[in-house]
Write a protein that holds these residues in place. Structure first.
Motif, short mmCIF file in Angstrom:
data_model
loop_
_atom_site.label_atom_id
_atom_site.label_comp_id
_atom_site.label_asym_id
_atom_site.label_seq_id
_atom_site.Cartn_x
_atom_site.Cartn_y
_atom_site.Cartn_z
N GLY A 1 43.91 47.72 35.12
CA GLY A 1 43.45 46.55 35.59
C GLY A 1 42.68 45.88 34.39
O GLY A 1 41.89 44.94 34.61
N TRP A 2 42.58 46.53 33.07
CA TRP A 2 42.08 45.73 32.08
C TRP A 2 42.65 44.33 31.90
O TRP A 2 43.76 44.03 32.27
CB TRP A 2 42.54 46.48 30.82
CG TRP A 2 41.79 46.21 29.68
CD1 TRP A 2 41.64 45.34 28.66
CD2 TRP A 2 40.40 46.75 29.30
NE1 TRP A 2 40.84 45.30 27.88
CE2 TRP A 2 39.83 45.90 28.21
CE3 TRP A 2 39.54 47.61 29.96
CZ2 TRP A 2 38.59 46.39 27.61
CZ3 TRP A 2 38.28 47.81 29.78
CH2 TRP A 2 37.92 47.27 28.06
N ASN B 1 49.12 38.75 32.34
CA ASN B 1 50.10 39.24 32.89
C ASN B 1 49.82 40.57 33.95
O ASN B 1 50.66 41.07 34.83
CB ASN B 1 51.37 39.71 32.15
CG ASN B 1 51.89 38.82 31.12
OD1 ASN B 1 52.30 37.69 31.78
ND2 ASN B 1 52.16 39.12 29.85
N GLN B 2 48.42 40.54 34.22
CA GLN B 2 48.22 41.45 35.38
C GLN B 2 47.71 40.73 36.49
O GLN B 2 46.60 40.16 36.60
CB GLN B 2 47.12 42.53 34.70
CG GLN B 2 46.55 43.61 35.46
CD GLN B 2 47.36 44.83 35.44
OE1 GLN B 2 48.15 45.00 34.54
NE2 GLN B 2 47.06 45.88 36.15
N ARG B 3 48.55 40.96 37.48
CA ARG B 3 48.11 39.84 38.74
C ARG B 3 48.61 40.52 40.04
O ARG B 3 49.74 41.19 40.06
CB ARG B 3 48.77 38.51 38.62
CG ARG B 3 48.42 37.84 37.46
CD ARG B 3 47.05 37.06 37.77
NE ARG B 3 46.66 36.18 36.82
CZ ARG B 3 45.85 36.44 35.64
NH1 ARG B 3 45.65 37.76 35.49
NH2 ARG B 3 45.44 35.35 34.85
N MET B 4 48.04 40.30 40.99
CA MET B 4 48.31 40.71 42.39
C MET B 4 47.52 39.80 43.37
O MET B 4 46.51 39.44 43.29
CB MET B 4 47.59 42.15 42.45
CG MET B 4 48.28 43.41 41.83
SD MET B 4 47.61 45.12 42.41
CE MET B 4 48.75 45.32 43.81
N GLY C 1 36.45 46.35 42.36
CA GLY C 1 36.94 45.67 40.93
C GLY C 1 36.22 44.64 40.44
O GLY C 1 35.32 43.83 41.34
N HIS C 2 35.77 44.46 39.20
CA HIS C 2 35.23 43.46 38.63
C HIS C 2 35.31 43.35 37.21
O HIS C 2 35.49 44.24 36.30
CB HIS C 2 33.61 43.87 38.72
CG HIS C 2 32.86 42.91 37.90
ND1 HIS C 2 32.17 43.37 36.67
CD2 HIS C 2 32.63 41.54 37.86
CE1 HIS C 2 31.37 41.98 36.15
NE2 HIS C 2 31.86 41.13 37.00
N THR C 3 35.66 41.83 36.84
CA THR C 3 35.73 41.56 35.45
C THR C 3 35.06 40.12 35.49
O THR C 3 35.07 39.61 36.46
CB THR C 3 37.08 41.48 34.94
OG1 THR C 3 38.18 40.55 35.63
CG2 THR C 3 37.80 42.61 34.90
N SER C 4 34.90 39.43 34.36
CA SER C 4 34.31 38.07 34.25
C SER C 4 35.33 37.15 34.90
O SER C 4 34.93 36.25 35.55
CB SER C 4 33.86 37.69 33.00
OG SER C 4 35.06 37.88 32.15
N GLU C 5 36.64 37.23 34.62
CA GLU C 5 37.63 36.22 35.15
C GLU C 5 37.90 36.62 36.46
O GLU C 5 38.00 35.55 37.30
CB GLU C 5 38.92 36.63 34.56
CG GLU C 5 39.93 35.81 34.98
CD GLU C 5 41.55 36.17 34.32
OE1 GLU C 5 42.35 35.38 34.20
OE2 GLU C 5 41.71 37.39 33.92
#
Length: 389
Positions: free
Chosen positions: A154-155, A159-162, A223-227
């Motif tokens: 999940g970095w 192209n990492q999408r769900m 899950g958490h990222t700034s985006e």
């Protein structure tokens, strides 16, 4: 053949709709597993950055490998420099370690270890790039059309999408297809070789709440990222046995995530009640039969129909039966012939399959003659009516 639609009452019209949940999440999906009812959708099919929630797909790949014998819980994997150097949440493996599959499962679920994900990816597919391709292909095979993977953890990657619906689907699959592994999702702490800091426990806030004793949460992944913002794929089971799965993403803080998750779980359990609206074998309608020994066939429900209804609803329910008419013989007993569409205000339409009440063999000469005379009679009536007009 033409499409036939008939309105009917199941003896049950919803006078009071369910109060919609106004979530602060950017996207959401709430599903009642017990009745197969989607309770809430908000941007549910949007392909969004899933952050660590995509680790559920990595776990699915690992569980499948164990189930089909490509690995066992005692299988060990080597740790590459790439895995060791991964940033973010970690299980804290080192290059000279040989963690077992069971240890890696702990590390992914509880510690959200990016390093553990890379170890699994390389152990199963040789490289993380190959593993990501396999993840994407497997997602397609499972019907997850809005999921693509560039890595196992999940970095952040474009192209990492769900989509929330896909996340909810894979969560439901983990619960139903791998019950032997599901208890790991309720564990709150894991300390691999005494290297894991105290603040690296399971971040799922639902594991520390309980709806005033009405329900218990037991999964699945934050899950958490700034985006992506703050997200959660959660599941909880009510004391009456009902289970829900929900996905929330795009929230502003950990606190908001925790509040929203508890609120939406309370709403799902308290706003709806489960009722049996039709028992197995109940005749809902009947359809005309073409060239059969009988001219009509009953349309019945193949199983008890359990629905979630707004808790303040009156005892009435509107439905439509849709099928292609007439139905050509032969017809097998229990053959699916129609669908019953039930419109419950406040949640998406519920569709129930209807099956043949009994077999109808293909008719002989007499049956065919009767059908022909029936058609001729209708044509004569139509011609007379047209002449008189």
């Amino acid at each position: 053949m033409f499409r036939h639609l008939a309105a009917l009452l199941l003896g049950l019209v919803i006078a009071i709709p369910a109060q919609a949940f106004d979530t602060r999440a950017q996207a959401a999906w709430v599903y009642d597993m017990t009745t197969g009812t989607v309770l809430l959708e908000k941007n549910a099919d949007a392909p969004l950055p899933p952050a660590s929630m995509s680790k559920l797909m990595t776990l699915n790949m690992l569980f499948e490998a164990v189930k089909d014998g490509r690995a066992s819980m005692d299988t060990t994997f080597s740790v590459s420099t790439k895995a060791w150097q991964m940033g973010g949440s970690k299980m804290f493996v080192k290059p000279d370690d040989r963690p077992t599959v069971e240890e890696l499962i702990h590390g992914i679920i509880i510690n959200s270890g990016n390093d553990a994900c890379v170890v699994v990816a390389e152990g199963l597919a040789g490289s993380e790039e190959n593993f990501a391709k396999l993840m994407t292909q497997r997602a397609r095979d499972l019907g997850m059309t809005q999921s693509t993977f560039a890595n196992s953890s999940g970095w952040p990657d474009p192209n990492q999408r769900m989509s929330p619906r896909d996340l909810g689907f894979i969560a439901t699959r983990l619960i139903t297809e791998f019950p032997e592994f599901y208890p790991y999702f309720a564990m709150t702490e894991y300390n691999y070789k005494d290297r894991v800091p105290a603040n690296s426990r399971n971040r799922n806030p639902m594991l520390r709440t309980g709806g005033n004793g009405d329900w218990t949460a037991d999964g699945l992944k934050t899950g958490h990222t700034s985006e992506a913002g703050y997200g959660l794929v959660g599941s909880a089971v009510h004391q009456n046995g009902r289970r829900i799965v929900f996905v929330l993403t795009g929230m502003a803080s950990e606190a908001e995530r925790a509040q929203e998750a508890e609120a939406i779980t309370n709403w799902a359990f308290r706003e709806f009640v489960q009722k049996t609206v039709a028992q197995k074998g109940t005749r809902i309608a009947e359809a005309d039969v073409w060239l059969g020994e009988a001219t009509k066939v009953g349309l019945v429900v193949g199983d008890d129909v359990e629905l979630l209804l707004p808790s303040l609803a009156q005892e009435t329910l509107k439905a439509n039966v849709v099928y292609s008419s007439p139905i050509e013989a032969p017809i097998e007993d229990g053959q699916k012939l129609a669908e019953m569409q039930i419109d419950i205000p406040g949640i998406p339409m519920v569709t129930i399959p209807l099956v043949a009440e009994q077999a109808v063999p293909k008719g002989g000469f007499t049956s065919r003659l009767r059908t022909a005379f029936g058609i001729l009679a209708k044509l004569v009536v139509a011609e007379v009516a047209e002449f008189q007009s």
